[in-house]
Structures are given as C-alpha cells and as structure tokens.
Design an enzyme around this catalytic site. Structure first.
Site, short mmCIF file in Angstrom:
data_model
loop_
_atom_site.label_atom_id
_atom_site.label_comp_id
_atom_site.label_asym_id
_atom_site.label_seq_id
_atom_site.Cartn_x
_atom_site.Cartn_y
_atom_site.Cartn_z
N LEU A 276 -3.62 2.50 17.94
CA LEU A 276 -3.17 3.76 18.54
C LEU A 276 -4.14 4.17 19.65
O LEU A 276 -5.36 3.95 19.54
CB LEU A 276 -3.09 4.84 17.46
CG LEU A 276 -2.01 4.56 16.39
CD1 LEU A 276 -2.25 5.40 15.14
CD2 LEU A 276 -0.61 4.80 16.95
N ASN B 137 0.84 -1.22 0.00
CA ASN B 137 0.00 0.00 0.00
C ASN B 137 0.86 1.26 0.00
O ASN B 137 0.51 2.25 -0.63
CB ASN B 137 -0.97 0.00 1.18
CG ASN B 137 -2.20 -0.84 0.89
OD1 ASN B 137 -3.05 -0.44 0.09
ND2 ASN B 137 -2.28 -2.00 1.51
N ALA C 201 -8.95 -3.10 -4.98
CA ALA C 201 -9.56 -2.11 -4.08
C ALA C 201 -8.52 -1.26 -3.34
O ALA C 201 -8.42 -0.06 -3.57
CB ALA C 201 -10.49 -2.81 -3.10
N GLU C 202 -7.72 -1.87 -2.47
CA GLU C 202 -6.86 -1.08 -1.58
C GLU C 202 -5.93 -0.13 -2.34
O GLU C 202 -5.83 1.06 -1.99
CB GLU C 202 -5.99 -2.01 -0.71
CG GLU C 202 -6.80 -2.84 0.25
CD GLU C 202 -5.94 -3.70 1.15
OE1 GLU C 202 -4.96 -3.19 1.72
OE2 GLU C 202 -6.24 -4.90 1.29
N ASP D 263 -11.11 0.59 13.79
CA ASP D 263 -11.88 0.51 12.54
C ASP D 263 -13.26 1.18 12.66
O ASP D 263 -14.18 0.88 11.89
CB ASP D 263 -12.05 -0.94 12.06
CG ASP D 263 -10.71 -1.60 11.77
OD1 ASP D 263 -9.79 -0.90 11.30
OD2 ASP D 263 -10.57 -2.81 12.02
N GLU E 106 -10.76 6.61 18.27
CA GLU E 106 -10.36 5.74 19.38
C GLU E 106 -10.96 4.33 19.28
O GLU E 106 -10.53 3.42 19.98
CB GLU E 106 -10.71 6.40 20.73
CG GLU E 106 -12.18 6.47 21.09
CD GLU E 106 -12.98 7.52 20.30
OE1 GLU E 106 -12.39 8.24 19.46
OE2 GLU E 106 -14.20 7.61 20.51
N HIS F 228 -8.45 -0.69 5.47
CA HIS F 228 -8.80 -1.97 6.10
C HIS F 228 -9.31 -2.92 5.01
O HIS F 228 -10.12 -2.52 4.16
CB HIS F 228 -9.88 -1.75 7.18
CG HIS F 228 -10.22 -3.02 7.86
ND1 HIS F 228 -9.42 -3.59 8.83
CD2 HIS F 228 -11.26 -3.88 7.68
CE1 HIS F 228 -9.95 -4.74 9.22
NE2 HIS F 228 -11.06 -4.94 8.54
C1 GAR Z 1 -3.24 -4.77 3.78
O1 GAR Z 1 -4.13 -5.72 3.27
C2 GAR Z 1 -3.96 -3.82 4.74
O2 GAR Z 1 -5.26 -3.51 4.33
C3 GAR Z 1 -3.98 -4.65 6.00
O3 GAR Z 1 -2.73 -5.30 6.03
C4 GAR Z 1 -2.22 -5.44 4.70
C5 GAR Z 1 -0.86 -4.76 4.64
O4 GAR Z 1 -0.22 -5.00 3.43
N1 GAR Z 1 -4.21 -3.82 7.14
C6 GAR Z 1 -4.91 -4.21 8.20
O5 GAR Z 1 -5.37 -5.31 8.32
C7 GAR Z 1 -5.06 -3.16 9.28
N2 GAR Z 1 -6.16 -3.49 10.14
P1 GAR Z 1 0.96 -4.06 2.89
O6 GAR Z 1 2.00 -3.96 4.01
O7 GAR Z 1 1.48 -4.81 1.71
O8 GAR Z 1 0.38 -2.73 2.54
#
Ligand code: GAR
Length: 203
Positions: free
Chosen positions: A96, A16, A182-183, A153, A150, A112
């Site tokens: 956090l 990401n 998506a991400e 998610d 706080e 997420h």
């Molecule tokens: C991603 O899928 C992100 O959405 C998830 O961890 C992965 C990190 O991948 N984050 C969470 O689950 C946070 N609650 P990356 O290090 O390759 O970006």
C-alpha cells in the site's frame, strides 16, 4: 465506540481470515467485529470463507482500475462506506502507498510469516519467506504482527511468536507450522488488543 469495525484485506486462501472469524465466534475477539472483507484477487478462497461466515465480501480489481491510485481510492471508498475503524492485512499481497498508510496511521495491522527484521521487506511474501529461512539455515523462525506504515514490514511491532524449524522441513511444512503455532494465534490476539484500544479512544 462499542466495537471497532474491522475490514480484512486478503489475496489468497484466507486461513488467517478464518482464524479471525473463529476468534470472533469463540470470543477471543470481543472488542471488534469483522464487517468487510476486500480481496484484490477474484479467485481468492478467502472470499468464500467470508461469504460462508455471512460477512460482506468484495473483490476490487487493480487490473480493471489500472493504477494503484485508483485501486486504493476504491478501497478507501469501501472502507468509508462501511465505517471501518481497523484494517487487518491477512495474506494481502500488495504493498500500500504512503498516502494510504498515513491516512490510517496506527489503524492498519499486518501478519508477516517471519520474526521481523529477518526475511521481510519487498519481495518477501508467502512461501518465499520460508524458502529464504530454510536457505539461511535458521533453526528458529516465527511470525510477527505489526502496524503498517510506508516501509514494507517496517511498522511498529505488536506481537511476535517463535516457531522451531525441523530437520527435513520444506517451505510448505514450515509455512504450515508457522501458521498453526504463531500466525493464527497472534493475529486474532492483536486484532483484539488494537480494537480494545480503539474502543477506549486510543490509537
Ligand atoms: C500467510 O502466511 C501470511 O503471513 C503471508 O501469506 C500467507 C497467507 O495465507 N503474508 C505475507 O507474506 C505478507 N507479506 P492465508 O491467505 O492462508 O492467510
């Protein structure tokens, strides 16, 4: 401000983070600039990605600092030193405190890997999210970008994108599809949107 100064907090592979760097290079992110990458994991490949892109990258050790409070103080010091306006959590696997999140109200965003409110909150991170989605048998999942408050998610949703679950998916194949479809799209778009708002003086 001309451009919002962005810090990206990471813990792992940093795909990401890479999507954010690529979006900055291609002009998708034009109202913000990634100034700093902070990892809570010394071995995170994300640190190498930042260095390869010429972005200042630091590791802050919760083990050495011993408490969450001391860790967060060190993070705040680094953010302040670099004049950071916007914090992007990109695979940052630590929750956090309310003290930290209230200090940066509407200035922290997180990606997420599910459609919140499904498969989210404490204990749902990384591959575990996709394992839970497959176990439940959902046919559609996706990713969410939200403000961080706080409640894990629980902050206001900024963007979501749905992704189909395929027959025979494993947590790993589903994770990859959710990232690709998506991400890696909605995180850079959201970083631009919030940077633009901050440049206009909004929150
Ligand atoms: C991603 O899928 C992100 O959405 C998830 O961890 C992965 C990190 O991948 N984050 C969470 O689950 C946070 N609650 P990356 O290090 O390759 O970006």
């Amino acid at each position: 401000m001309l451009k919002a100064k962005i810090a990206v907090l990471v813990s792992g592979g940093g795909t990401n983070l890479q999507a954010l760097i690529d979006a900055q290079n291609s002009g998708v992110i034009k109202s913000g600039e990634i100034k700093l990458v902070i990892s809570n994991n010394a071995d995170a490949y994300a640190l190498t990605r930042a260095e390869n892109a010429g972005i200042k990258a630091i590791y802050i050790s919760i083990k050495e600092l011993k408490t969450q409070e001391a860790f967060e103080s060190a993070v705040i010091a680094a953010l302040e030193e670099n004049g950071i306006d916007l914090i992007v959590l990109a695979g940052f696997m630590s929750i956090l405190s309310a003290d930290f999140t209230s200090r940066y109200d509407h200035r922290i965003i997180n990606v997420h890997p599910s459609l919140i409110p499904s498969f989210c909150g404490q204990g749902y991170y990384g591959l575990r999210v996709h394992e839970a989605a497959l176990k439940k048998g959902v046919k559609v999942t996706g990713a969410t970008v939200h403000f961080v408050n706080e409640i894990p998610d629980g902050g206001e949703i900024i963007a979501q994108k749905a992704v189909e679950v395929m027959d025979g998916d494993t947590p790993e194949t589903l994770q990859r599809r959710v990232m690709e479809q998506a991400e890696w799209i909605i995180l850079p778009q959201s970083a631009e949107k919030i940077s633009e708002n901050l440049c206009r003086g909004g929150s």
